[in-house]
Scaffold this motif. Structure first.
Motif, short mmCIF file in Angstrom:
data_model
loop_
_atom_site.label_atom_id
_atom_site.label_comp_id
_atom_site.label_asym_id
_atom_site.label_seq_id
_atom_site.Cartn_x
_atom_site.Cartn_y
_atom_site.Cartn_z
N THR B 45 0.83 -1.20 0.00
CA THR B 45 0.00 0.00 0.00
C THR B 45 0.87 1.25 0.00
O THR B 45 0.61 2.21 -0.73
CB THR B 45 -0.93 -0.01 1.23
N GLN B 98 -9.11 -0.18 -0.84
CA GLN B 98 -9.39 -1.53 -0.38
C GLN B 98 -10.87 -1.73 -0.05
O GLN B 98 -11.46 -2.73 -0.42
CB GLN B 98 -8.53 -1.78 0.86
N ASP B 180 -5.85 -0.82 -4.88
CA ASP B 180 -5.26 -1.38 -3.67
C ASP B 180 -6.15 -2.50 -3.12
O ASP B 180 -7.14 -2.22 -2.47
CB ASP B 180 -5.07 -0.29 -2.62
N GLU B 181 -5.80 -3.72 -3.38
CA GLU B 181 -6.62 -4.87 -2.97
C GLU B 181 -8.10 -4.60 -3.15
O GLU B 181 -8.87 -4.63 -2.20
CB GLU B 181 -6.31 -5.23 -1.51
#
Ligand SMILES: Nc1ncnc2c1ncn2[C@@H]1O[C@H](COP(=O)(O)OP(=O)(O)O)[C@@H](O)[C@H]1O
Ligand SMILES: [Mg+2]
Lengths: 293, 259
Positions: B45, B98, B180-181
């Motif tokens: 991240t 996320q 991000d994820e």
């Protein structure tokens, strides 16, 4: 097992009883106000709200100047307090959420809210009143010093900490996720504050304003000391005036006749109704602006 | 042909003097999908947030090294992001987080346009309608929400919200999209849809996706970078690295021995 159930029951009953007592006192409070003001209500009825006479000698009582005075000082103080509240909210809610400056500012605002109102009133009398008088002389106004404007200034000073502390808490509750989403789209810090944080925390901000308004409506001591205690509708914002709370505080001890006393209690009832009305209105606004419809 | 759009040179980042990633050198290929993978806490991240200069928003966060983005100006080939206005950087490099984070106080329609609204960019009604329709179509959300555009997005499922967030990022027409994820908070079916979407999107935008899910990296990416304890351990074509990792740590991660 049985003991536990019994305990539960006892606890529940205690809760019910204590809650009922509080509710009962509230109801009794309202009933007393109505009963005690009956003679004034039956004599003046709704004319009480529109009449401008307040004459204890001839036993003529009308509340309009005080209703006007109450609303004027409350809303004017709110208006004056607004920019300061806003600034403190942004500074403490976004720029300095922790650290030295945040602590100092927080401490100062808490300090203000803990000063007894009579002390603030005294300060107003010895500092603010001459200052306003100087201003009035400079601009060719009647040099009263005391009056609606002075009272509103002082009230503003008193309500800023309340409004600011609630509004800043609301700002701090804005999820980091949302702020970051805005930054990632190219927003500046000010745009994030304006477009994300304030809209998101608006119900908290309004709640803070309402609390401040409630405080301003009922504040007695400070206002009584600097408002000029005039029984006429204020001609302009610098005129002396009176609020409901300060008339009651001023005249209760010297109210001789039954009708006089009853009219003062009628006044109290009016203040109670105004406060209740504004609270209801606030609840309505809060509901309207809740985030999820 | 190798065609880099974004280059990282000697990039290091830290929080409060705690070094998180160090001396990373990496080039991202245009219109390709690069996955950054590695165990939790290895700095994925942080690396991603350096790329659009979001890292520096955290107090006491530091960055050093160079990040170069292909310039829109024909005279220079690359511009250095550290000396570019972060606002401009973030408009050219979009980000998806996320957890889905649509703005709850805005309608679905406004959410797609949020970048324009936030930046005070005025759009004509027709222009705005077009942007909304185009990008909701791009994320395959248009048919599901076209009758509810004026409603707030909070009733949408997690997967729909995440697609709305992707549309919001794409509406600014970025050159690079950072993810991000993006599926870690979603169910398998929504995950599948987003993975399909990502593969589809690479035609329009260069994609850098962080994931700690090996399967996901394998399914969607053309290139992978494996990060471990703040170091870039291995980088290359996904097929090559997945079938023949050079580094022991990479192999361990791919086979699930470290996670
Ligand atoms: N705001 C922060 N302040 C201090 N340390 C942080 C902060 N954010 C992340 N870290 C630390 O940086 C390291 C890497 O975090 P991160 O980049 O989020 O890893 P990953 O995304 O690979 O799980 C972790 O050890 C984490 O504790
Ligand atoms: Mg992470």
């Amino acid at each position: 097992m049985k003991l536990k159930l019994l305990n539960d029951k006892v606890f529940k009953n205690i809760l019910i009883i204590t809650t009922s007592i509080v509710l009962l006192i509230g109801v009794a409070f309202f009933i007393t106000l109505i009963l005690e003001s009956t003679s004034s209500i039956s004599k003046f009825g709704f004319k009480f709200f529109t009449s401008t006479d307040w004459d204890p000698v001839f036993e003529k009582f009308g509340a309009l100047p005080f209703i006007v005075g109450t609303l004027l000082t409350s809303f004017l103080s709110l208006l004056i307090a607004f920019p300061f509240t806003f600034a403190i909210m942004v500074v403490l809610g976004e720029y300095f959420t922790k650290g030295f400056i945040s602590e100092v500012l927080r401490y100062l605002t808490e300090l203000i809210s803990s000063i007894p109102s009579v002390v603030i009133g005294l300060w107003g009398l010895f500092f603010l009143v001459p200052a306003v008088r100087f201003f009035q002389i400079t601009f060719g106004l009647q040099p009263y010093g005391v009056g609606i404007f002075t009272a509103s200034l002082l009230l503003a000073f008193m309500i800023i900490p309340y409004a600011a502390s609630i509004a800043k808490d609301a700002m701090r509750l804005v999820p980091k996720d949302l702020k970051e989403a805005a930054y990632s789209l190219g927003a500046t810090r000010w745009e994030v504050i304006k477009q994300v944080m304030i809209p998101y925390s608006r119900s908290g901000i309004v709640a803070g304003i309402l609390l401040a308004l409630g405080r301003a409506l009922g504040e007695t001591m400070t206002v009584t000391m600097v408002i000029g205690n005039s029984h006429f509708i204020p001609k302009n914002l610098f005129s002396p005036g009176n609020t409901i709370a300060s008339v009651i505080a001023n005249e209760f001890t010297e109210a001789t006749g039954d009708l006089y006393l009853s009219s003062l209690i009628y006044l109290a009832l009016v203040l109670f109704l105004i406060t209740a009305l504004i609270n209801l209105l606030g609840k309505y606004i809060l509901k309207k602006i809740q985030i999820n419809h | 042909m190798i065609n880099s759009i974004l280059k990282i040179e000697n990039l290091s980042a830290s929080y409060d003097d705690k070094v998180i990633i160090q001396n990373i050198n990496l080039e991202f290929q245009k219109n390709k999908i690069t996955a950054i993978m590695g165990p939790s806490g290895c700095g994925k991240t942080t690396l991603l947030r350096c790329l659009n200069r979001m890292h520096e928003l955290t107090p006491n966060a530091k960055v050093s090294g160079k990040i170069l983005l292909e310039s829109t100006n024909l005279n220079d080939n690359f511009m250095e992001l550290n000396s570019t206005d972060p606002i401009l950087v973030r408009r050219r490099i979009g980000m998806v987080f996320q957890r889905p984070n649509p703005f709850p106080n805005l309608t679905i329609y406004q959410n797609v346009l949020a970048g324009y609204l936030l930046n005070g960019i005025k759009l004509k009604k027709q222009e705005a309608d077009e942007i909304v329709e185009k990008h909701l179509n791009l994320v395959a959300l248009w048919d599901e929400v076209k009758d509810n555009l004026k409603k707030h997005g909070t009733f949408l499922s997690g997967g729909q919200q995440q697609r709305l967030c992707i549309a919001r990022a794409l509406a600014m027409e970025p050159d690079v999209l950072l993810l991000d994820e993006p599926t870690s908070a979603l169910d398998p079916i929504s995950t599948q849809r987003i993975e399909d979407l990502i593969v589809e999107l690479q035609k329009t935008v260069t994609i850098i996706i962080v994931t700690h899910n090996v399967g996901q990296a394998g399914r969607v990416s053309d290139f992978v970078a494996f990060l471990y304890l703040g170091d870039l351990i291995e980088y290359g074509l996904t097929d090559t690295i997945f079938t023949n990792p050079k580094n022991l740590q990479t192999e361990k991660f791919l086979t699930g021995k470290i996670s």
